[in-house]
Motif scaffolding. Structure first.
Motif, PDB file in Angstrom:
ATOM      1  N   GLY A 248      -0.970  -8.363   6.388  1.00  0.00           N
ATOM      2  CA  GLY A 248      -0.752  -8.739   4.992  1.00  0.00           C
ATOM      3  C   GLY A 248      -0.665  -7.569   4.029  1.00  0.00           C
ATOM      4  O   GLY A 248      -0.638  -7.779   2.813  1.00  0.00           O
ATOM      5  N   PHE A 249      -0.597  -6.345   4.540  1.00  0.00           N
ATOM      6  CA  PHE A 249      -0.539  -5.170   3.677  1.00  0.00           C
ATOM      7  C   PHE A 249       0.860  -4.584   3.624  1.00  0.00           C
ATOM      8  O   PHE A 249       1.623  -4.681   4.591  1.00  0.00           O
ATOM      9  CB  PHE A 249      -1.511  -4.093   4.168  1.00  0.00           C
ATOM     10  N   TYR A 250       1.170  -3.959   2.516  1.00  0.00           N
ATOM     11  CA  TYR A 250       2.404  -3.181   2.386  1.00  0.00           C
ATOM     12  C   TYR A 250       2.159  -2.013   1.456  1.00  0.00           C
ATOM     13  O   TYR A 250       1.119  -1.918   0.826  1.00  0.00           O
ATOM     14  CB  TYR A 250       3.563  -4.064   1.916  1.00  0.00           C
ATOM     15  N   ARG A 251       3.132  -1.114   1.401  1.00  0.00           N
ATOM     16  CA  ARG A 251       3.039   0.067   0.541  1.00  0.00           C
ATOM     17  C   ARG A 251       3.954  -0.127  -0.673  1.00  0.00           C
ATOM     18  O   ARG A 251       5.164  -0.062  -0.550  1.00  0.00           O
ATOM     19  CB  ARG A 251       3.444   1.309   1.315  1.00  0.00           C
ATOM     20  N   PRO A 252       3.366  -0.337  -1.839  1.00  0.00           N
ATOM     21  CA  PRO A 252       4.190  -0.583  -3.025  1.00  0.00           C
ATOM     22  C   PRO A 252       4.877   0.674  -3.563  1.00  0.00           C
ATOM     23  O   PRO A 252       5.860   0.576  -4.283  1.00  0.00           O
ATOM     24  CB  PRO A 252       3.199  -1.129  -4.048  1.00  0.00           C
TER      25      PRO A 252
ATOM     26  N   LEU B 196      11.877   3.490  -4.656  1.00  0.00           N
ATOM     27  CA  LEU B 196      11.598   2.059  -4.821  1.00  0.00           C
ATOM     28  C   LEU B 196      10.482   1.817  -5.822  1.00  0.00           C
ATOM     29  O   LEU B 196      10.035   0.692  -6.000  1.00  0.00           O
ATOM     30  CB  LEU B 196      11.239   1.427  -3.471  1.00  0.00           C
ATOM     31  N   SER B 197      10.011   2.879  -6.457  1.00  0.00           N
ATOM     32  CA  SER B 197       8.909   2.759  -7.393  1.00  0.00           C
ATOM     33  C   SER B 197       8.935   3.924  -8.361  1.00  0.00           C
ATOM     34  O   SER B 197       9.370   5.018  -8.010  1.00  0.00           O
ATOM     35  CB  SER B 197       7.584   2.760  -6.624  1.00  0.00           C
ATOM     36  N   GLY B 198       8.446   3.679  -9.567  1.00  0.00           N
ATOM     37  CA  GLY B 198       8.299   4.767 -10.517  1.00  0.00           C
ATOM     38  C   GLY B 198       7.158   5.692 -10.139  1.00  0.00           C
ATOM     39  O   GLY B 198       7.127   6.856 -10.536  1.00  0.00           O
ATOM     40  N   VAL B 199       6.213   5.193  -9.351  1.00  0.00           N
ATOM     41  CA  VAL B 199       5.067   5.986  -8.907  1.00  0.00           C
ATOM     42  C   VAL B 199       5.512   6.839  -7.720  1.00  0.00           C
ATOM     43  O   VAL B 199       6.323   6.422  -6.901  1.00  0.00           O
ATOM     44  CB  VAL B 199       3.897   5.058  -8.493  1.00  0.00           C
ATOM     45  N   SER B 200       4.968   8.036  -7.618  1.00  0.00           N
ATOM     46  CA  SER B 200       5.269   8.903  -6.476  1.00  0.00           C
ATOM     47  C   SER B 200       4.882   8.199  -5.183  1.00  0.00           C
ATOM     48  O   SER B 200       3.922   7.421  -5.162  1.00  0.00           O
ATOM     49  CB  SER B 200       4.491  10.209  -6.595  1.00  0.00           C
ATOM     50  N   PRO B 201       5.612   8.468  -4.109  1.00  0.00           N
ATOM     51  CA  PRO B 201       5.243   7.856  -2.831  1.00  0.00           C
ATOM     52  C   PRO B 201       3.798   8.183  -2.467  1.00  0.00           C
ATOM     53  O   PRO B 201       3.372   9.330  -2.562  1.00  0.00           O
ATOM     54  CB  PRO B 201       6.215   8.500  -1.842  1.00  0.00           C
ATOM     55  N   GLU B 202       3.061   7.148  -2.100  1.00  0.00           N
ATOM     56  CA  GLU B 202       1.659   7.303  -1.708  1.00  0.00           C
ATOM     57  C   GLU B 202       1.451   6.630  -0.353  1.00  0.00           C
ATOM     58  O   GLU B 202       1.151   5.439  -0.291  1.00  0.00           O
ATOM     59  CB  GLU B 202       0.732   6.678  -2.759  1.00  0.00           C
ATOM     60  N   PRO B 203       1.611   7.382   0.732  1.00  0.00           N
ATOM     61  CA  PRO B 203       1.464   6.754   2.054  1.00  0.00           C
ATOM     62  C   PRO B 203       0.055   6.251   2.330  1.00  0.00           C
ATOM     63  O   PRO B 203      -0.158   5.475   3.256  1.00  0.00           O
ATOM     64  CB  PRO B 203       1.855   7.875   3.022  1.00  0.00           C
ATOM     65  N   TRP B 204      -0.913   6.647   1.524  1.00  0.00           N
ATOM     66  CA  TRP B 204      -2.310   6.229   1.682  1.00  0.00           C
ATOM     67  C   TRP B 204      -2.612   4.928   0.945  1.00  0.00           C
ATOM     68  O   TRP B 204      -3.662   4.356   1.123  1.00  0.00           O
ATOM     69  CB  TRP B 204      -3.244   7.320   1.162  1.00  0.00           C
ATOM     70  N   HIS B 205      -1.702   4.463   0.100  1.00  0.00           N
ATOM     71  CA  HIS B 205      -1.966   3.312  -0.775  1.00  0.00           C
ATOM     72  C   HIS B 205      -1.417   2.032  -0.137  1.00  0.00           C
ATOM     73  O   HIS B 205      -0.221   1.905   0.094  1.00  0.00           O
ATOM     74  CB  HIS B 205      -1.300   3.547  -2.133  1.00  0.00           C
TER      75      HIS B 205
ATOM     76  N   ILE C  41       5.896  -2.718 -12.705  1.00  0.00           N
ATOM     77  CA  ILE C  41       6.845  -3.738 -12.237  1.00  0.00           C
ATOM     78  C   ILE C  41       7.755  -3.204 -11.138  1.00  0.00           C
ATOM     79  O   ILE C  41       8.014  -3.889 -10.150  1.00  0.00           O
ATOM     80  CB  ILE C  41       7.685  -4.282 -13.426  1.00  0.00           C
ATOM     81  N   ARG C  42       8.272  -1.982 -11.302  1.00  0.00           N
ATOM     82  CA  ARG C  42       9.217  -1.428 -10.329  1.00  0.00           C
ATOM     83  C   ARG C  42       8.446  -0.838  -9.143  1.00  0.00           C
ATOM     84  O   ARG C  42       8.040   0.310  -9.153  1.00  0.00           O
ATOM     85  CB  ARG C  42      10.083  -0.340 -10.968  1.00  0.00           C
ATOM     86  N   VAL C  43       8.231  -1.682  -8.145  1.00  0.00           N
ATOM     87  CA  VAL C  43       7.571  -1.276  -6.907  1.00  0.00           C
ATOM     88  C   VAL C  43       8.448  -1.705  -5.740  1.00  0.00           C
ATOM     89  O   VAL C  43       9.391  -2.470  -5.911  1.00  0.00           O
ATOM     90  CB  VAL C  43       6.149  -1.893  -6.763  1.00  0.00           C
TER      91      VAL C  43
END
Length: 193
Positions: A119-123, A128-137, A184-186
Motif C-alpha cells: 500500500g505504499f508509494y513514492r509521491p 512528477l512532483s514539485g518536491v525533489s525526488p526523495e527515495p526514502w519517502h 498537489i503535484r505529486v
C-alpha cells in the motif's frame, strides 16, 4: 512490509514519521534564519546571506515543506532507511545514500519491487512532483489519497497567517501556486489492489 524486508536481509526502519505543525515550523524557521544548513539539489551547503525572500523559500523547498504543506502532518508518510547499512545518526537523507554504492541502495531496489504490495508509494519522483525526488519517502496511499483530495487552501492560509513562520508575507502572496507545486503535484497514486 518490515518483516518481508528482514527476510531479504534489509532492516527497514523509520527515521521520521508523523510531524506536527510546530515541529515543521521549527525546521522551517531554523532553515530560514540560517540556524540549520540549507542544501541545494546536489546536496551541497548553500549560504543564504545574499538570497531574496523568494530565493530563500525556493531553496528551503528543495528538501523541506512549508508548515501545513508537509505530508508528514497526515500521519500517512514516513522516511525510511536500512539500519543494517547505516545508523540513524549517520543518515543524512540525501539521494546518494539510496543510489548505487549508497548504504540504502538495496533498500531502494527492494522498495521498487515491493512497496506497492503493502500500500505504499513514492509521491516525490523526478518530473512528477514539485518536491525533489526523495527515495526514502513513502506514503500509504489507501489513506493519503483521501487527505490529498480533502486538502484545503483556505485552512492552510488561515493557520499560516496566524503563525510565526519566517517569510510569511512572501509565502502567503504565492500560497496557491506553492500548494499546487509542492502538495498537489505529486506522482500519481498507484491503483490499489
Amino acid at each position: 512490509m518490515q518483516r518481508a524486508a528482514v527476510s531479504d536481509g534489509i532492516d527497514l526502519q523509520i527515521c521520521s514519521g508523523y510531524r506536527n505543525f510546530e515541529k515543521q515550523l521549527s525546521i522551517w524557521n531554523a532553515k530560514a534564519s540560517g540556524k540549520r544548513v540549507l542544501l541545494n539539489r546536489e546536496s551541497q551547503p548553500v549560504s543564504i546571506e545574499s538570497l531574496s525572500s523568494n530565493q530563500l523559500i525556493n531553496l528551503i523547498l528543495i528538501w523541506s515543506a512549508i508548515p501545513g504543506m508537509s505530508r508528514h502532518h497526515w500521519g500517512t508518510d514516513i522516511d525510511i532507511f536500512d539500519a543494517n547499512k547505516i545508523s540513524r545518526e549517520q543518515l543524512r537523507l540525501i539521494p546518494s545514500e539510496y543510489q548505487v554504492n549508497g548504504p540504502c541502495f538495496e533498500l531502494n531496489q527492494w522498495l521498487n519491487k515491493h512497496a506497492q504490495d503493502y500500500g505504499f508509494y513514492r509521491p516525490y519522483q523526478p518530473q512528477l512532483s514539485g518536491v525533489s525526488p526523495e527515495p526514502w519517502h513513502l506514503s500509504y496511499f489507501p489513506i493519503s489519497a483521501a487527505y490529498l483530495e480533502a486538502y484545503d487552501l483556505q485552512s492552510v492560509k488561515s493557520v499560516l497567517a496566524s503563525s510565526d513562520i519566517l517569510e510569511k508575507e512572501t509565502i502567503l502572496a504565492q500560497l496557491e501556486s506553492l500548494i499546487n507545486e509542492y502538495v498537489i503535484r505529486v506522482a500519481p497514486i498507484p491503483n490499489s489492489q
